[in-house]
Design a protein around this motif. Structure first.
Motif, PDB file in Angstrom:
ATOM      1  N   ASP A   1      -2.479   4.770   2.237  1.00 46.55           N
ATOM      2  CA  ASP A   1      -2.564   4.596   3.689  1.00 46.55           C
ATOM      3  C   ASP A   1      -3.187   5.829   4.345  1.00 46.55           C
ATOM      4  O   ASP A   1      -4.027   5.717   5.247  1.00 46.55           O
ATOM      5  CB  ASP A   1      -1.170   4.345   4.263  1.00 46.55           C
ATOM      6  N   LEU A   2      -2.785   7.008   3.860  1.00 44.00           N
ATOM      7  CA  LEU A   2      -3.333   8.250   4.406  1.00 44.00           C
ATOM      8  C   LEU A   2      -4.828   8.353   4.116  1.00 44.00           C
ATOM      9  O   LEU A   2      -5.616   8.756   4.979  1.00 44.00           O
ATOM     10  CB  LEU A   2      -2.598   9.454   3.805  1.00 44.00           C
ATOM     11  N   ALA A   3      -5.218   7.982   2.884  1.00 49.63           N
ATOM     12  CA  ALA A   3      -6.636   8.037   2.515  1.00 49.63           C
ATOM     13  C   ALA A   3      -7.455   7.080   3.386  1.00 49.63           C
ATOM     14  O   ALA A   3      -8.570   7.404   3.808  1.00 49.63           O
ATOM     15  CB  ALA A   3      -6.803   7.672   1.040  1.00 49.63           C
ATOM     16  N   GLU A   4      -6.888   5.912   3.680  1.00 50.49           N
ATOM     17  CA  GLU A   4      -7.595   4.948   4.524  1.00 50.49           C
ATOM     18  C   GLU A   4      -7.761   5.491   5.941  1.00 50.49           C
ATOM     19  O   GLU A   4      -8.836   5.361   6.547  1.00 50.49           O
ATOM     20  CB  GLU A   4      -6.821   3.626   4.546  1.00 50.49           C
TER      21      GLU A   4
ATOM     22  N   MET B   1       0.841  -1.198   0.000  1.00 53.36           N
ATOM     23  CA  MET B   1       0.000   0.000   0.000  1.00 53.36           C
ATOM     24  C   MET B   1       0.873   1.244   0.000  1.00 53.36           C
ATOM     25  O   MET B   1       1.828   1.355   0.777  1.00 53.36           O
ATOM     26  CB  MET B   1      -0.910   0.013   1.226  1.00 53.36           C
ATOM     27  N   SER B   2       0.583   2.192  -0.916  1.00 55.80           N
ATOM     28  CA  SER B   2       1.368   3.420  -0.982  1.00 55.80           C
ATOM     29  C   SER B   2       1.074   4.304   0.219  1.00 55.80           C
ATOM     30  O   SER B   2       0.074   4.124   0.927  1.00 55.80           O
ATOM     31  CB  SER B   2       1.047   4.176  -2.270  1.00 55.80           C
ATOM     32  N   GLU B   3       1.960   5.284   0.435  1.00 54.47           N
ATOM     33  CA  GLU B   3       1.770   6.200   1.566  1.00 54.47           C
ATOM     34  C   GLU B   3       0.467   6.987   1.423  1.00 54.47           C
ATOM     35  O   GLU B   3      -0.244   7.202   2.402  1.00 54.47           O
ATOM     36  CB  GLU B   3       2.962   7.167   1.637  1.00 54.47           C
ATOM     37  N   ARG B   4       0.152   7.384   0.178  1.00 55.60           N
ATOM     38  CA  ARG B   4      -1.084   8.142  -0.031  1.00 55.60           C
ATOM     39  C   ARG B   4      -2.314   7.272   0.218  1.00 55.60           C
ATOM     40  O   ARG B   4      -3.303   7.720   0.799  1.00 55.60           O
ATOM     41  CB  ARG B   4      -1.121   8.712  -1.442  1.00 55.60           C
TER      42      ARG B   4
ATOM     43  N   ARG C   1      -6.533  19.644   2.226  1.00 56.99           N
ATOM     44  CA  ARG C   1      -5.449  20.265   2.999  1.00 56.99           C
ATOM     45  C   ARG C   1      -4.495  19.207   3.542  1.00 56.99           C
ATOM     46  O   ARG C   1      -3.274  19.417   3.553  1.00 56.99           O
ATOM     47  CB  ARG C   1      -6.041  21.094   4.140  1.00 56.99           C
ATOM     48  N   LEU C   2      -5.051  18.087   3.979  1.00 57.75           N
ATOM     49  CA  LEU C   2      -4.205  17.014   4.492  1.00 57.75           C
ATOM     50  C   LEU C   2      -3.313  16.448   3.399  1.00 57.75           C
ATOM     51  O   LEU C   2      -2.130  16.145   3.633  1.00 57.75           O
ATOM     52  CB  LEU C   2      -5.091  15.905   5.067  1.00 57.75           C
ATOM     53  N   SER C   3      -3.865  16.320   2.203  1.00 57.58           N
ATOM     54  CA  SER C   3      -3.103  15.720   1.103  1.00 57.58           C
ATOM     55  C   SER C   3      -1.958  16.603   0.622  1.00 57.58           C
ATOM     56  O   SER C   3      -1.070  16.141  -0.092  1.00 57.58           O
ATOM     57  CB  SER C   3      -4.037  15.407  -0.071  1.00 57.58           C
ATOM     58  N   ARG C   4      -1.968  17.888   1.053  1.00 58.67           N
ATOM     59  CA  ARG C   4      -0.912  18.810   0.604  1.00 58.67           C
ATOM     60  C   ARG C   4       0.222  18.966   1.618  1.00 58.67           C
ATOM     61  O   ARG C   4       1.154  19.712   1.372  1.00 58.67           O
ATOM     62  CB  ARG C   4      -1.523  20.179   0.303  1.00 58.67           C
ATOM     63  N   ILE C   5       0.116  18.293   2.759  1.00 58.51           N
ATOM     64  CA  ILE C   5       1.164  18.425   3.762  1.00 58.51           C
ATOM     65  C   ILE C   5       1.862  17.088   3.982  1.00 58.51           C
ATOM     66  O   ILE C   5       1.419  16.042   3.479  1.00 58.51           O
ATOM     67  CB  ILE C   5       0.590  18.919   5.108  1.00 58.51           C
ATOM     68  N   ASP C   6       2.955  17.128   4.717  1.00 56.80           N
ATOM     69  CA  ASP C   6       3.668  15.918   5.087  1.00 56.80           C
ATOM     70  C   ASP C   6       2.965  15.318   6.299  1.00 56.80           C
ATOM     71  O   ASP C   6       3.125  15.801   7.427  1.00 56.80           O
ATOM     72  CB  ASP C   6       5.129  16.249   5.422  1.00 56.80           C
ATOM     73  N   SER C   7       2.188  14.284   6.082  1.00 56.86           N
ATOM     74  CA  SER C   7       1.387  13.711   7.161  1.00 56.86           C
ATOM     75  C   SER C   7       2.247  13.101   8.263  1.00 56.86           C
ATOM     76  O   SER C   7       1.753  12.879   9.376  1.00 56.86           O
ATOM     77  CB  SER C   7       0.435  12.648   6.600  1.00 56.86           C
ATOM     78  N   GLN C   8       3.515  12.820   7.962  1.00 56.85           N
ATOM     79  CA  GLN C   8       4.396  12.262   8.982  1.00 56.85           C
ATOM     80  C   GLN C   8       4.624  13.247  10.125  1.00 56.85           C
ATOM     81  O   GLN C   8       5.020  12.859  11.225  1.00 56.85           O
ATOM     82  CB  GLN C   8       5.733  11.870   8.353  1.00 56.85           C
ATOM     83  N   GLN C   9       4.376  14.535   9.845  1.00 53.69           N
ATOM     84  CA  GLN C   9       4.566  15.553  10.874  1.00 53.69           C
ATOM     85  C   GLN C   9       3.324  15.718  11.761  1.00 53.69           C
ATOM     86  O   GLN C   9       3.355  16.498  12.712  1.00 53.69           O
ATOM     87  CB  GLN C   9       4.908  16.890  10.202  1.00 53.69           C
ATOM     88  N   VAL C  10       2.272  14.989  11.449  1.00 53.43           N
ATOM     89  CA  VAL C  10       1.038  15.069  12.236  1.00 53.43           C
ATOM     90  C   VAL C  10       1.032  13.935  13.256  1.00 53.43           C
ATOM     91  O   VAL C  10       0.903  12.760  12.894  1.00 53.43           O
ATOM     92  CB  VAL C  10      -0.204  14.963  11.333  1.00 53.43           C
ATOM     93  N   ASP C  11       1.183  14.275  14.514  1.00 55.49           N
ATOM     94  CA  ASP C  11       1.231  13.256  15.566  1.00 55.49           C
ATOM     95  C   ASP C  11      -0.143  12.663  15.862  1.00 55.49           C
ATOM     96  O   ASP C  11      -0.272  11.461  16.090  1.00 55.49           O
ATOM     97  CB  ASP C  11       1.811  13.857  16.861  1.00 55.49           C
TER      98      ASP C  11
END
Length: 298
Positions: free
Chosen positions: A6-9, A1-4, A42-52
């Motif tokens: 995973d983020l969408a899920e 699964m790609s990072e995107r 907005r979430l898709s435009r940032i580095d989600s790894q920085q969101v704790d």
């Protein structure tokens, strides 16, 4: 699964809660969905790894989007003609709205939406986040640009408006609620006998012309005439809800949270002596409305 992917899920896991939050803040299923979709962009435009804390981050973003929309509503002058057209479009669309939007609209009473619409944006945000979603005041404060202490006061003030102040003691309120509820249930069922059971023999019904069919009498007296006239308006009773109107048990009709009709009652000796059907916009705007909660007077 790609990072995107995973983020969408992970985002989809939060979507239902975010939509519920946005709907209570905005009162519109469509606007709520737009706010949630904006948060995804907005979430898709940032580095989600920085969101704790993704859930907390998304909740904050959706809340800020809703706050901006609420402030925009208050700052612009609504054109009544344009609003009427929008209401007509909305009424037509309700019959074919997607199932998820219908479920969302059913999750909150229209009476509550009417009262929430009377709150200023900061009050509404503070109340919804704290009282409905148990968000601590220290997390709400930065969003509404207040201190935690002031934010707590905002929520308290909003809570007082939502709950209202009954003008009768709890036992009388409970009895009045049972009587008005029986009246409303009978009206919905087209039950003439049930309506007559809660009306005084010399009951008076008054109504604004806007609430009546052309040529109908503004004032009707006598239980039989009033009950038969009530049945004529039975269709509207399907959309009616109990509410606290000017401190007493009443009824509101407010599809989508937009108040179009209210009914006030005078009850004596466990009978309805009078009821007034209010549809004039000026009179509606002068009403003090609050939510009649399930435990009021119980």
């Amino acid at each position: 699964m790609s990072e995107r992917d995973d983020l969408a899920e992970r985002f989809e896991e939060q979507r239902g809660q975010l939509r519920a939050l946005a709907y209570r803040m905005l009162g519109s299923p469509g606007e709520a969905e737009d706010a949630v979709q904006d948060a995804w962009l907005r979430l898709s435009r940032i580095d989600s790894q920085q969101v704790d804390n993704l859930a907390g981050w998304l909740r904050t973003v959706v809340t800020r989007i809703c706050l901006d929309l609420l402030r925009s509503r208050r700052s612009r002058q609504e054109d009544p003609t344009e609003q009427q057209k929008l209401d007509e479009i909305s009424a037509t669309a309700r019959g074919t709205q997607p199932e998820e939007e219908a479920e969302l609209a059913d999750s909150v009473s229209n009476a509550l939406l009417v009262v929430l619409n009377t709150l200023n944006p900061a009050e509404r945000i503070a109340f919804v986040l704290h009282d409905m979603f148990a968000v601590p005041f220290d997390q709400i404060a930065p969003i509404v640009e207040r201190t935690p202490v002031t934010t707590k006061k905002l929520a308290s003030r909003a809570r007082q408006k939502v709950q209202g102040t009954p003008l009768v003691p709890a036992p009388a309120l409970a009895q009045h609620r049972r009587i008005v509820s029986a009246f409303l249930s009978a009206a919905r069922a087209g039950d003439l006998t049930g309506i007559l059971a809660v009306l005084a023999p010399d009951v008076v019904r008054r109504a604004d012309p806007a609430a009546l069919s052309p040529g109908a009498a503004v004032e009707v007296r006598g239980a039989r005439a009033v009950a038969e006239g009530t049945l004529v308006l039975a269709r509207r009773s399907q959309l009616a809800e109990l509410a606290l109107v000017n401190g007493a048990v009443g009824v509101v009709v407010a599809p989508g949270g937009r108040l179009v009709l209210a009914v006030t009652f005078v009850i004596e000796n466990n009978e309805i002596m009078e009821y007034d059907v209010i549809a004039d916009p000026t009179r509606l705007g002068q009403l003090d409305l609050a939510v009649l909660s399930l435990d009021d007077g119980q």
